[in-house]
Design a protein around this motif. Structure first.
Motif, PDB file in Angstrom:
ATOM      1  N   UNK A 111       0.835  -1.208   0.000  1.00 49.71           N
ATOM      2  CA  UNK A 111       0.000   0.000   0.000  1.00 49.71           C
ATOM      3  C   UNK A 111       0.869   1.257   0.000  1.00 49.71           C
ATOM      4  N   UNK A 112       1.932   1.237   0.809  1.00 45.99           N
ATOM      5  CA  UNK A 112       2.837   2.388   0.879  1.00 45.99           C
ATOM      6  C   UNK A 112       3.616   2.566  -0.416  1.00 45.99           C
ATOM      7  N   UNK A 113       4.088   1.466  -0.993  1.00 48.50           N
ATOM      8  CA  UNK A 113       4.872   1.545  -2.228  1.00 48.50           C
ATOM      9  C   UNK A 113       4.035   2.058  -3.402  1.00 48.50           C
ATOM     10  N   UNK A 114       2.781   1.652  -3.464  1.00 57.10           N
ATOM     11  CA  UNK A 114       1.913   2.099  -4.567  1.00 57.10           C
ATOM     12  C   UNK A 114       1.677   3.602  -4.519  1.00 57.10           C
ATOM     13  N   UNK A 115       1.667   4.174  -3.328  1.00 63.57           N
ATOM     14  CA  UNK A 115       1.530   5.629  -3.210  1.00 63.57           C
ATOM     15  C   UNK A 115       2.778   6.325  -3.733  1.00 63.57           C
ATOM     16  N   UNK A 116       3.918   5.649  -3.606  1.00 65.13           N
ATOM     17  CA  UNK A 116       5.207   6.223  -3.976  1.00 65.13           C
ATOM     18  C   UNK A 116       5.531   6.062  -5.456  1.00 65.13           C
ATOM     19  N   UNK A 117       5.151   4.924  -6.057  1.00 65.36           N
ATOM     20  CA  UNK A 117       5.620   4.617  -7.409  1.00 65.36           C
ATOM     21  C   UNK A 117       4.757   3.548  -8.065  1.00 65.36           C
ATOM     22  N   UNK A 118       4.667   3.537  -9.403  1.00 64.82           N
ATOM     23  CA  UNK A 118       4.092   2.375 -10.099  1.00 64.82           C
ATOM     24  C   UNK A 118       4.963   1.151  -9.845  1.00 64.82           C
ATOM     25  N   UNK A 119       4.335  -0.030  -9.835  1.00 63.68           N
ATOM     26  CA  UNK A 119       5.054  -1.282  -9.576  1.00 63.68           C
ATOM     27  C   UNK A 119       4.744  -2.291 -10.671  1.00 63.68           C
ATOM     28  N   UNK A 120       5.585  -3.320 -10.767  1.00 65.28           N
ATOM     29  CA  UNK A 120       5.341  -4.376 -11.755  1.00 65.28           C
ATOM     30  C   UNK A 120       4.018  -5.077 -11.446  1.00 65.28           C
ATOM     31  N   UNK A 121       3.436  -5.700 -12.455  1.00 65.27           N
ATOM     32  CA  UNK A 121       2.128  -6.335 -12.303  1.00 65.27           C
ATOM     33  C   UNK A 121       2.193  -7.858 -12.405  1.00 65.27           C
ATOM     34  N   UNK A 122       3.396  -8.425 -12.444  1.00 72.79           N
ATOM     35  CA  UNK A 122       3.548  -9.867 -12.665  1.00 72.79           C
ATOM     36  C   UNK A 122       2.892 -10.685 -11.564  1.00 72.79           C
ATOM     37  N   UNK A 123       2.967 -10.224 -10.326  1.00 68.96           N
ATOM     38  CA  UNK A 123       2.424 -10.998  -9.199  1.00 68.96           C
ATOM     39  C   UNK A 123       0.947 -10.744  -8.949  1.00 68.96           C
ATOM     40  N   UNK A 124       0.280 -10.059  -9.855  1.00 68.93           N
ATOM     41  CA  UNK A 124      -1.150  -9.847  -9.695  1.00 68.93           C
ATOM     42  C   UNK A 124      -1.487  -8.631  -8.864  1.00 68.93           C
ATOM     43  N   UNK A 125      -2.775  -8.497  -8.522  1.00 66.78           N
ATOM     44  CA  UNK A 125      -3.289  -7.278  -7.903  1.00 66.78           C
ATOM     45  C   UNK A 125      -2.805  -7.065  -6.476  1.00 66.78           C
ATOM     46  N   UNK A 126      -2.614  -8.139  -5.715  1.00 66.43           N
ATOM     47  CA  UNK A 126      -2.322  -7.977  -4.288  1.00 66.43           C
ATOM     48  C   UNK A 126      -0.835  -7.953  -3.973  1.00 66.43           C
ATOM     49  N   UNK A 127       0.013  -8.364  -4.925  1.00 67.73           N
ATOM     50  CA  UNK A 127       1.457  -8.394  -4.645  1.00 67.73           C
ATOM     51  C   UNK A 127       2.252  -7.684  -5.734  1.00 67.73           C
ATOM     52  N   UNK A 128       1.807  -6.527  -6.210  1.00 64.35           N
ATOM     53  CA  UNK A 128       2.557  -5.845  -7.267  1.00 64.35           C
ATOM     54  C   UNK A 128       3.967  -5.498  -6.817  1.00 64.35           C
ATOM     55  N   UNK A 129       4.937  -5.779  -7.668  1.00 65.71           N
ATOM     56  CA  UNK A 129       6.320  -5.409  -7.399  1.00 65.71           C
ATOM     57  C   UNK A 129       7.073  -6.325  -6.466  1.00 65.71           C
TER      58      UNK A 129
END
Length: 308
Positions: A111-129
């Motif tokens: 949740x904190x990382x998503x506020x900071x930056x876009x993340x990879x989507x390989x691990x799906x919706x709940x574990x991006x990056x």
């Protein structure tokens, strides 16, 4: 909506354990909570978790469907050690969950990382990056992928065992040896679904350790992961009778006081996904960890101000 299940008792056992052993998707703690909430009955009657049902009794389970988890960016402070266009290296505090899951729907590192930056989507919706994880009550360094190409590269490095992941831990007991290698396969414990265990048909797991300091009843060690199984260091150290101090799951009840295990992911190294540059990072142990080491050093008559 509810999830409805039922079974006939074939062996007398306390109800929470019986439910967890029979319905493999329900942990014992979940069963206990459901019994206390009246969602599990015996012959139509509500009972207590320690109730022993007779052979032939009918157990009925009616659980509400889990609430959906909506992953939202949250403005939570981050301790970012390094960042470029591909990777974030973050120092996770003890007590923070890495990604949302049932029981922890928000306030996580993701949740904190998503506020900071876009993340990879390989691990799906709940574990991006998220390329690798550390436990909630373990502190230290994680590498996080900002795009799919970086994620694939970092995952490949983990699989090839070319990156560096070194932890420091306070463990129970003293060691005769200075260094050692623990090779013991890990899988889910057949006795407790919340635990991992050394099992014959488990996945290969290798932990290298070396003793840094000795305090009599406790030791400070460094552990280097060759593989990265769930709870690997915690299970391996308990397996050789040196459980991590403060570990509520694998350690003894009489241990160092604190908010969880004294285990810190101190050093992390990998190749930058785009340039191939070798990167390595290290972070100090948290204040509560350092304070305990200082006290143990004092008791053992060791210099107290050396860097951990």
């Amino acid at each position: 909506m509810t999830q409805d299940m039922a079974f006939t008792v074939t062996a007398a056992e306390r109800l929470d354990k019986l439910v967890a052993d029979t319905e493999k998707t329900i942990s014992r703690s979940q069963a206990k909570a459901a019994i206390e909430a009246g969602q599990i009955t015996v012959d139509g009657q509500t009972v207590k978790p320690k109730f022993k049902a007779n052979v032939g009794a009918q157990v009925a389970i009616s659980l509400p469907d889990p609430e959906p988890i909506d992953l939202e960016p949250e403005n939570i402070p981050l301790d970012i050690v390094y960042e470029d266009n591909d990777v974030i290296v973050v120092n996770k505090p003890q007590g923070m969950v890495v990604h949302p899951a049932p029981g922890h729907p928000n306030h996580t590192l993701v949740n904190a990382l998503l506020y900071h930056s876009p993340l990879s989507e390989i691990n799906g919706e709940l574990r991006p990056g998220i390329v690798h994880r550390i436990d909630k009550d373990t502190s230290g360094l994680l590498m996080v992928a900002k795009n799919d190409q970086a994620h694939q590269s970092l995952s490949a490095q983990l699989q090839a065992k070319t990156n560096l992941r070194e932890y420091v831990a306070i463990v129970h007991g003293n060691f005769k040896e200075e260094t050692g290698i623990i090779k013991a396969p890990l899988g889910r414990s057949p006795k407790d679904r919340k635990k991992q265990a050394v099992v014959a048909d488990g996945r290969p797991a290798v932990t290298h350790f070396r003793v840094l300091e000795r305090y009599g009843d406790y030791s400070l060690i460094a552990c280097r992961l060759e593989t990265g199984r769930t709870h690997q260091i915690r299970v391996h150290m308990a397996y050789i009778n040196h459980p991590v101090a403060g570990d509520p799951l694998y350690g003894p009840k009489k241990t160092l006081k604190g908010d969880g295990q004294y285990l810190h992911a101190k050093t992390l190294g990998f190749k930058q996904p785009t340039t191939g540059e070798e990167l390595a990072f290290s972070t100090p142990v948290p204040a509560n960890f350092a304070a305990v080491v200082k006290r143990l050093r004092q008791q053992a008559g060791l210099p107290i101000d050396q860097e951990i």
